[in-house]
Write an enzyme that holds these catalytic residues in place. Structure first.
Site, PDB file in Angstrom:
ATOM      1  CG  ASP A  59      42.699   3.571  52.422  1.00 12.33           C
ATOM      2  OD1 ASP A  59      43.714   3.588  51.915  1.00 12.33           O
ATOM      3  OD2 ASP A  59      42.030   3.450  53.392  1.00 12.33           O
ATOM      4  CB  SER A  60      45.049   1.378  48.697  1.00 14.25           C
ATOM      5  OG  SER A  60      45.647   0.813  50.277  1.00 14.25           O
ATOM      6  CB  CYS A  85      24.091  27.029  63.314  1.00 20.83           C
ATOM      7  SG  CYS A  85      25.040  25.615  64.103  1.00 20.83           S
TER       8      CYS A  85
END
Length: 398
Positions: free
Chosen positions: A101-102, A318
């Site tokens: 992301d910038s 699990c």
């Protein structure tokens, strides 16, 4: 497949199958470090680490791409250390694809610490209070050093609920800033800049933003400024509008979206890529994701429950641990965050895999109906879901 040498073209997008009913499609993004099947969910490793998981564990879950944040990485560890390490891939020992992301989102999340002008954004560091300026050019310089396969333009982000002249100002500034980002980009043969569609909740502004950005020579597009507290009715309409305007032959990335129901609906609306901190953040609060919602393992009802989180899940948590065991350690022991993060990330990746398979098999509408009925067994679906799906010809029968 792993790719150690840079591609001549840093992104090739091949659509393998398109749903004959909705706008959903499945494809392959060929990137310099790894091929990525779409639609894809990208776990968020803000500072070069996914909270609770090692890179090798992500590989074992067959995670193909993760996300880092330019603002935070540029602040800590900083570009000098990243450059010495040879980029973030080497620094964190991650061999697969990366997206950064910038830093534009911090304009909203750190608004009290930020001042926005045409030149860029002045931040006051949340770490030490020092002042730093992030311009489009500096954002790209940092991202060139980080070395992610896909990098984002610096955009002018306003809160989703903001209306009036500020929204239009931000949309036009974002368009001007993408041109500055493209001019500053030094590694166009190795990294892809995605422009970001803005325009708030205004259909005309968002349409105009998308049309302006598609005039740029880029390999993909992001849809920004959503999932920030707006109504779901507004949310899906802006996504639908954006994917109608953006090119069919390039990947579309919806930023900050990660709830399972949103992923299913937005895949139907034609989105290819998603990211969100939700799976790991909710794990830290003792919550496990399942198809019918969430299990809050802090609740006393799980004290004697010897079942796994999900009988159908193939993750190591699990396979090896019960709800009763997890109940004893959630929010108390750090290993609980690790165990639930393994499960929650696997849940997201498995959901996306099931979506891709259903599109390939031309059974996506049936998959959607089954998914929604599991989530809402009484058939009382929220109006926004039924309207969003009906917009792409998927009807939920009660």
């Amino acid at each position: 497949m792993d790719r150690k040498q840079p591609c001549r073209v840093p992104l090739t997008f091949k659509i393998a199958e398109t749903c004959s009913t909705s706008k959903a499609r499945t494809g392959l993004m060929i990137l310099p470090h790894h091929d990525v099947d779409t639609p894809v969910f990208m776990p968020v490793g803000t500072q070069g680490t996914l909270k609770g998981l090692l890179p090798q564990q992500l590989e074992k879950l067959d995670c193909q791409i993760i996300l880092g944040n330019t603002y935070h990485l540029g602040t800590r560890p900083g570009t000098t250390i990243l450059q010495m390490a040879g980029g973030l891939h080497q620094f964190m020992n991650w061999k697969r694809a990366l997206l950064t992301d910038s830093g534009g989102f911090q304009m909203v999340s750190l608004l009290q610490l930020a001042h926005i002008t045409e030149e860029g954004v002045t931040f006051r560091s949340p770490y030490d209070g020092s002042e730093c300026v992030l311009t489009p050019e500096h954002s790209i310089e940092i991202q060139n050093t980080i070395g992610a396969d896909i990098i984002m333009q610096l955009d002018d982000v306003v809160h989703a609920k903001v209306t009036g002249p500020r929204v239009e100002e931000a949309m036009h500034r974002t368009t001007r800033w993408v041109d500055r980002c493209l001019l500053a980009h030094q590694k166009s043969d190795e990294q892809n800049i995605f422009p970001i569609v803005q325009g708030g909740l205004d259909p005309q502004l968002r349409t105009k933003s998308a049309k302006l950005l598609t005039q740029r020579q880029v390999n993909g597009f992001a849809i920004g400024g959503l999932s920030g507290g707006e109504s779901k009715n507004d949310f899906w309409r802006m996504v639908h509008l954006s994917t109608n305007v953006l090119p069919v032959d390039k990947p579309r990335y919806l930023m900050g979206v990660g709830f399972a129901v949103d992923l299913v609906v937005c895949c139907a609306l034609g989105v290819d890529m998603f990211d969100c901190v939700f799976p790991t953040r909710t794990a830290r609060f003792g919550c496990a994701l399942i198809r019918t919602g969430q299990l809050n393992l802090r609740q006393k009802q799980y004290k004697y429950d010897t079942a796994p989180i999900d009988d159908s899940c193939d993750c190591s948590t699990c396979k090896n641990y019960t709800r009763a065991y997890l109940h004893q350690i959630v929010t108390q022991e750090t290993v609980a965050c690790h165990l639930l993060s393994v499960h929650n990330i696997n849940f997201q990746l498995r959901l996306m895999r099931d979506i891709r398979d259903s599109i390939k098999e031309q059974t996506f509408p049936q998959f959607v109906r089954k998914f929604m009925l599991e989530l809402y067994p009484d058939g009382e679906y929220p109006t926004w879901i039924t309207e969003a799906l009906e917009a792409v010809d998927i009807k939920l029968s009660k």
